[in-house]
Structure formats: C-alpha cells, structure tokens
Scaffold this motif. Structure first.
Motif, short mmCIF file in Angstrom:
data_model
loop_
_atom_site.label_atom_id
_atom_site.label_comp_id
_atom_site.label_asym_id
_atom_site.label_seq_id
_atom_site.Cartn_x
_atom_site.Cartn_y
_atom_site.Cartn_z
N ALA A 38 -3.08 -7.50 7.79
CA ALA A 38 -3.38 -7.85 6.41
C ALA A 38 -4.52 -7.00 5.87
N ASN A 92 -3.16 -3.37 5.42
CA ASN A 92 -2.19 -3.22 4.34
C ASN A 92 -2.81 -3.34 2.95
N THR A 93 -3.94 -4.03 2.85
CA THR A 93 -4.54 -4.26 1.53
C THR A 93 -5.72 -3.35 1.23
N ASN A 94 -6.02 -2.40 2.13
CA ASN A 94 -7.13 -1.50 1.80
C ASN A 94 -6.72 -0.56 0.67
N TYR A 95 -7.68 0.00 0.00
CA TYR A 95 -7.42 0.76 -1.22
C TYR A 95 -6.50 1.95 -1.00
N THR A 149 -4.22 2.57 1.35
CA THR A 149 -2.85 2.17 1.64
C THR A 149 -2.15 1.66 0.39
N GLN A 150 -2.83 0.80 -0.36
CA GLN A 150 -2.26 0.26 -1.60
C GLN A 150 -1.95 1.36 -2.60
#
Length: 267
Positions: free
Chosen positions: A27, A30-33, A35-36
């Motif tokens: 989680a 996947n939610t780091n800047y 990757t997003q």
C-alpha cells in the motif's frame, strides 16, 4: 521521498515476516507520488496508443509496459520490443511465437499492433490490468534489490495463477512454466531438479517435471498448485532448498529434511 520495500533476515523466516507486512508495504509503495504519477500518465495515454512507436519512443510508457510483463531488463532494446509488438501473434512466424520466453508472447498478444485497430483497444480492462501488473512486479523488483529469492517467491503464485487460467490444458500449462524463467526457477528448485536438467530435450523436461511434481506435492495439476495451500507449500520448499545450498555439503541434506518436515502435509 518514495517508500522503499524491505526484507528482514533471509530464507523461510524472512518470507514469513515479509508476508506479515506485505499489505502495508504494498500500500505504501503503490501510493507514493512517483508510482501514482507514472500509472496515471499511462492511463491517460492508453486510448491514444496507435503504433508501437507511441510506446517505444516514450521511455516512461515503455518502462511501465515492460514492467507489467516482467521484461524491465529490455528497456534499452527498443527495436526488438517494437518488432514483437508490430508482428503480434496471429502469424506463426511472428517473432513472439519463436521466442522461448512466453512473456514476450503475452506482451505481443495484448499490445498487438499487427491489427487495425490495435489489439489493446479491444481488450476490456487491459489498462487497469497493465497497471496492476506493473505495480506488483515493480514492488517485487524493489524487494529483489534486498533478496532475489524473495522476489521470485512473491511473483510465483501470481504468475502461476495466470498460467493456470490461460493455458487451456494442464500439459500446456507445464510447457508455459518451462517457458517462463522465474516460474521455471522456483519450480525446478522446489522439485530438487539439478541445473543440468535444463540441458535435456524440452519434452523430456516436461515429462520429468510433471512426474516429480506428482511425487513431491501429490499432484501435477497446475490449477491445484496455484491454489493458496499448494502455492505456499511450493514457495516454502523453494526457499528451504535455497537455504540448503548455503550450508556446507555435509549438513545441507539433513537440515533440508528437518525443515521440510515442518511443512504440514496437504493430503
């Protein structure tokens, strides 16, 4: 600052700990800047991809697409990847159909630019599936920077489930395992097959691996091996056999047998 996945320890103990923190680590990753940003960029461009050049000329897109198929190491082989996607899979003489590694065929089948319109525009949910695969494999790559065996263990069930769902028959599934390097490495080591095994004729490898799976795990049905209990048993055995390799020759067999005896019997 982006999140860096981590592994503590090694072997089976590291695997148990990694699994206990997997949800939290994934989680955060996947939610780091970064990757997003990359995944949103891909989704925004997906519908406009009309030629293989649209992908291979954009390093950001190419990195994500290749990453989704476990082909990140080919990032510099733009002409090769362009040919794979340009020729697709319909023609038996297409490059992807000649390569032993099935991951190229999966890429060419999804991003098939030999068709008009390109194949990817007709596959429902492909954009999200590509993103999901990219996230999973990118996480595994980061884990692999600490421990390559953990990377193989993480990807095993996901890849085996994919093979089980697409192969069409159990015999075909085993050929696909042999043609997928990460799957092959885990299965070959878990079954205790030597390095020299890969030098045998492919049909002989196929028969012997199926026979050994039946002997060791009580089944050679890939759909069963891809299920949670069996996949975990294969993964644990793989890690135990790896651990045995690091011990001195006189004690490795005894230690492996002790460790293997701790795995609950599934049948």
């Amino acid at each position: 600052m982006s999140f860096q996945p981590f592994v503590l320890g090694n072997g089976l103990s590291a695997w148990v700990l990694l699994k206990s923190t997997l949800g939290t680590q994934q989680a955060a990753f996947n939610t780091n800047y970064v990757t997003q940003s990359d995944t949103q960029y891909f989704k925004g461009r997906f519908a406009d991809l009309s030629t293989p050049d649209d992908i291979v000329s954009d390093r950001r897109l190419l990195r994500l697409v290749l990453g989704a198929y476990g082909l990140s190491d080919d990032i510099e082989s733009r002409h090769f990847i362009k040919t794979v996607m340009s020729e697709g899979v319909s023609d038996p003489s297409a490059l992807a159909n000649k390569l032993s590694d099935r991951r190229y065929r999966a890429l060419a089948q999804d991003f098939d630019f030999s068709k008009s319109p390109p194949g990817h525009k007709a596959i429902a949910g492909l954009a999200q599936r590509t993103v999901d695969n990219y996230l999973a494999q990118s996480f595994e790559i980061e884990i692999g920077k600490s421990d390559t065996d953990m990377r193989l263990a993480l990807g095993f069930k996901r890849s085996l489930t994919e093979v089980a769902g697409t192969a069409g028959s159990n015999a075909t599934a085993w050929f696909q395992i042999l043609a997928t390097p990460p799957l092959r490495e885990v299965m070959q080591k878990a079954l205790g097959l030597p390095t020299e095994f890969s030098k045998l004729d492919i049909d002989v490898q196929h028969e012997r691996m199926m026979d050994k799976a039946s002997l060791v795990f009580g089944t050679n049905e890939v759909t069963e091996l891809a299920g949670d209990p069996m996949a975990d048993a294969v993964t644990r055995r793989f890690l135990i056999m790896r651990q045995a390799e690091t011990l001195n020759q006189s004690s490795s067999l005894q230690t492996a047998l002790i460790l293997l005896s701790s795995i609950p019997k599934l049948r």
